[in-house]
Design a protein around this motif. Structure first.
Motif, short mmCIF file in Angstrom:
data_model
loop_
_atom_site.label_atom_id
_atom_site.label_comp_id
_atom_site.label_asym_id
_atom_site.label_seq_id
_atom_site.Cartn_x
_atom_site.Cartn_y
_atom_site.Cartn_z
N TYR A 1 0.86 -1.18 0.00
CA TYR A 1 0.00 0.00 0.00
C TYR A 1 0.90 1.23 0.00
N PRO A 2 0.91 1.99 -1.11
CA PRO A 2 1.95 3.01 -1.29
C PRO A 2 1.87 4.17 -0.29
N HIS A 3 0.68 4.45 0.24
CA HIS A 3 0.56 5.60 1.13
C HIS A 3 0.82 5.25 2.58
N MET A 4 1.06 3.97 2.86
CA MET A 4 1.31 3.56 4.25
C MET A 4 2.80 3.28 4.43
N SER A 5 3.30 3.57 5.64
CA SER A 5 4.68 3.24 5.95
C SER A 5 4.83 1.72 5.99
N VAL A 6 6.08 1.28 6.00
CA VAL A 6 6.35 -0.16 6.07
C VAL A 6 5.65 -0.76 7.29
N ARG A 7 5.76 -0.05 8.42
CA ARG A 7 5.13 -0.54 9.65
C ARG A 7 3.63 -0.71 9.45
N LYS A 8 2.99 0.31 8.85
CA LYS A 8 1.53 0.25 8.67
C LYS A 8 1.17 -0.85 7.68
N ASN A 9 2.00 -1.02 6.64
CA ASN A 9 1.76 -2.08 5.68
C ASN A 9 1.72 -3.44 6.37
#
Ligand SMILES: Nc1ncnc2c1ncn2[C@@H]1O[C@H](COP(=O)(O)OP(=O)(O)O)[C@@H](O)[C@H]1O
Ligand SMILES: [Mg+2]
Lengths: 333, 290
Positions: A87-95
């Motif tokens: 998901y391009p708009h989320m940080s790695v953590r959020k992904n």
């Protein structure tokens, strides 16, 4: 648990039958590779198992439960897509957290799993970056991390390494193999690259036009291919196929012999030919031999130091016990 | 290309159009600035003395100005809200596979091709008219008293009419954005356990952010200067209830023939538009960075 059984699974898009009825058993903890040429239906089969496509008929059982009515999320499978689909708009953590957030897992548990996945995949430093700021290999790892934290019954990989450069591919191949050893979770891995299949699989499923050509352990397929297609697909460089009188001499329509099973000599042998291109890999040298009167070219492997040169005449001797004999329908005799 | 020589030549070549553009912009701007500091009323011929900021003082302290300012902002914000929300929903609908998609799309886009005056007149006479309008008939058939939209809710009616015109634009931009969303991302979210609503909220909406920003910026530019719709429907009334800045400037200079005051209003409008632009770029401009 991650046992998957396909019973007479068939898939058609409109009038086009992409996968004719097919049976397959995948055992818990197995690393199964679907391999076959492009367009043979590997992705479609994987998507059927994932639940992203509906089967036209037949049944897929996951851990003994029919899955027809289960939506993708309820099947307990995690998928790593060829494009990574981060998901391009989320940080790695959020992904990585996203599937856990959807499953309403507690924040503490989420953090614990994220830390564990990140340290296993060398992503700790990148947790606050966006996918757009990562290299291909790192994105791949994030996609794997997002799959791991769900603790799925089985992982599905769709050509996960095809967007990476060659060196990175070898590295990621090892990492995925190690991951499998560590987690001991069922993994289904799709690729068109037989080297990936040979190096990673416990069990290889060779597909052609949606049909299973052969199922078996890598060496089993290498040593005992059931037909010409499998024989030609598994092994690199490709097996040599010879038809005509030489095959008839062995009571076969076609005989196959792998480059590594032909002895090369400058002085004597069963077959005679002229050296074309030589590929020096250091440890081995592959010669393309012409004018043998058997086939367009015969590829042979010569190990170690070789003194043969382009244009010279050589003699070849196939190792008799390694010759594969096929009938006129391409089946192994 | 990058040699000094080539660059000098390039500058020379583009200079005519640059000069033309600058002249086109700067001369009217300069004249507006100049008129705005003169006492210049067409009803009082004679010399036009320099009066400094007197026009500005009158314009800014006029109660009509505050009303117009609020109306302008309400109009912009109202139309933006309707078009972004409505546009997203319509785009979502048009993105679904359905029968005769092409025809639906053309129908949705059609209002954009209708001239503002025409569409405002159609709405005024065919829909909102308290005697003959379709809404009046509808109300009457339900046993309700007809509602005189343009007299009782003038600003709302204008927001409605302008939204109707701009909805296709927003829909179109948002639809193309929606169609560029990677299918695998949606499928990944589906496998991650996100239901349709979660997918919309966590994947689709963030993906639409950039397109929505473009819609907001472009629409704002045009919505700050809505004029024709007001002129043909309410004439800014009743009172000042539907007067925006553009209409106020028009009323000052062409209804009261006060060129100085109108120019001062124009300059104020330019400054306000720039404030809005800076504010917008600060607030949502970062969405445009890759
Ligand atoms: N959604 C679809 N609609 C129609 N045909 C499809 C669709 N998806 C795949 N196919 C067809 O099914 C065949 C197998 O595709 P795929 O499973 O993607 O092959 P592979 O992954 O082995 O390269 C191809 O011929 C492809 O054109
Ligand atoms: Mg594929």
């Amino acid at each position: 648990m991650g046992q998957i059984t396909l019973k007479k699974v068939r898939k058609a898009f409109g009038d086009v039958e992409v996968i004719p009825p097919l049976d397959l058993q995948i055992n818990d903890g197995e690393f199964v590779v679907f391999v076959g040429p492009s367009g043979c239906g590997k992705s479609t089969l994987l998507r059927l198992i994932a639940g992203l496509e509906d089967v036209s008929s037949g049944e897929i059982e996951i851990d003994g439960r029919p899955s027809a009515e289960l939506p993708p999320a309820k099947r307990g499978l995690a998928m790593v897509f060829q494009s990574y689909a981060l998901y391009p708009h989320m940080s790695v953590r959020k992904n990585i957290a996203f599937p856990m957030k959807m499953a309403k897992i507690s924040q503490d548990e989420q953090n614990r799993r994220i830390e564990a996945a990140a340290s296993a995949l060398n992503l700790t430093e990148y947790l606050d970056r966006k996918p757009g700021q990562l290299s291909g290999g790192q994105r791949q790892r994030v996609a794997i991390g997002r799959a791991i934290v769900r603790e799925p019954a089985a992982f599905l990989f769709d050509e996960p390494l095809s967007n990476l450069d060659a060196a990175l591919r070898v590295g990621m191949r090892l990492e995925i193999s190690e991951l499998h050893k560590r987690l001991a979770t069922t993994m289904i891995y799709v690729t068109h690259d037989q080297i990936e299949a040979m190096t990673m699989a416990d069990k290889i499923v060779v597909l052609r036009a949606g049909r299973i050509e052969q199922v078996g352990a890598p060496l089993e397929l290498y040593e005992n291919p059931r037909n010409i297609f499998v024989a030609g697909f598994i092994g690199s460089p490709r097996m040599n196929f010879i038809e005509g009188p030489e095959a008839a001499r062995h009571n076969a329509h076609t005989i196959g012999i792998r480059p590594e099973h032909i002895d090369v000599s400058a002085t004597e042998g069963d077959w005679q030919g002229r050296i074309g291109v030589a590929e020096h890999l250091g440890s081995d040298t592959y010669f393309h031999i012409h004018d043998t009167g058997l086939a367009e070219t015969v590829t042979v492997r010569a190990s170690g130091e070789v003194t043969l040169r382009h244009g010279e005449t050589v003699f070849l001797t196939p190792q008799a016990e390694k010759i594969h004999r096929f009938d006129n329908e391409g089946l192994k005799q | 290309m990058a040699t000094t020589h080539a660059r000098a030549a390039a500058r020379l070549m583009i200079s005519p159009s640059v000069i033309l553009l600058l002249g086109w912009m700067l001369i009217p701007l300069g004249m507006t600035l100049y008129f705005s500091v003169l006492r210049y009323n067409l009803l009082m011929p004679g010399d036009n003395p320099f009066v400094g900021i007197e026009n500005y003082q009158y314009f800014l302290t006029d109660p009509a100005f505050t009303a117009a300012l609020i109306n302008t902002l309400a109009l912009v914000v109202g139309v933006l809200a309707v078009t972004i929300i409505g546009g997203t929903l319509l785009a979502l609908l048009l993105d679904q596979p359905m029968w005769a998609t092409g025809i639906w799309r053309i129908l949705v886009i059609a209002p954009f091709f209708v001239m503002p005056t025409v569409s405002a007149l159609v709405w005024k006479n065919m829909f909102m008219n308290p005697v003959n309008g379709l809404f009046a008939h509808l109300f009457k058939s339900l046993g309700l008293a007809p509602f005189d939209f343009l007299a009782q809710a003038p600003l709302f009616s204008i927001i409605w009419i302008v939204s109707w015109q701009w909805l296709p634009f927003a829909t179109l931009i948002l639809l193309t954005a929606m169609q560029s969303l990677d299918r695998e991302q949606i499928e990944a979210a589906e496998m991650d356990g996100a239901g349709a609503l979660s997918r919309f909220r966590h994947i689709t909406i963030p993906h639409l952010g950039r397109a929505a920003t473009v819609v907001v910026l472009i629409e704002t530019i045009f919505l700050l200067s809505v004029f024709a719709e007001i002129l043909v429907t309410t004439n800014g009334g009743p009172g000042n209830a539907s007067t925006n800045l553009t209409y106020l400037v028009y009323a000052e200079s062409l209804l009261r023939f006060d060129v100085g005051m109108g120019s001062a209003g124009g300059v104020v409008a330019i400054i306000l538009a720039n404030i809005v632009a800076i504010f917008l770029m600060r607030a949502i401009g970062k969405n445009l960075d890759a």
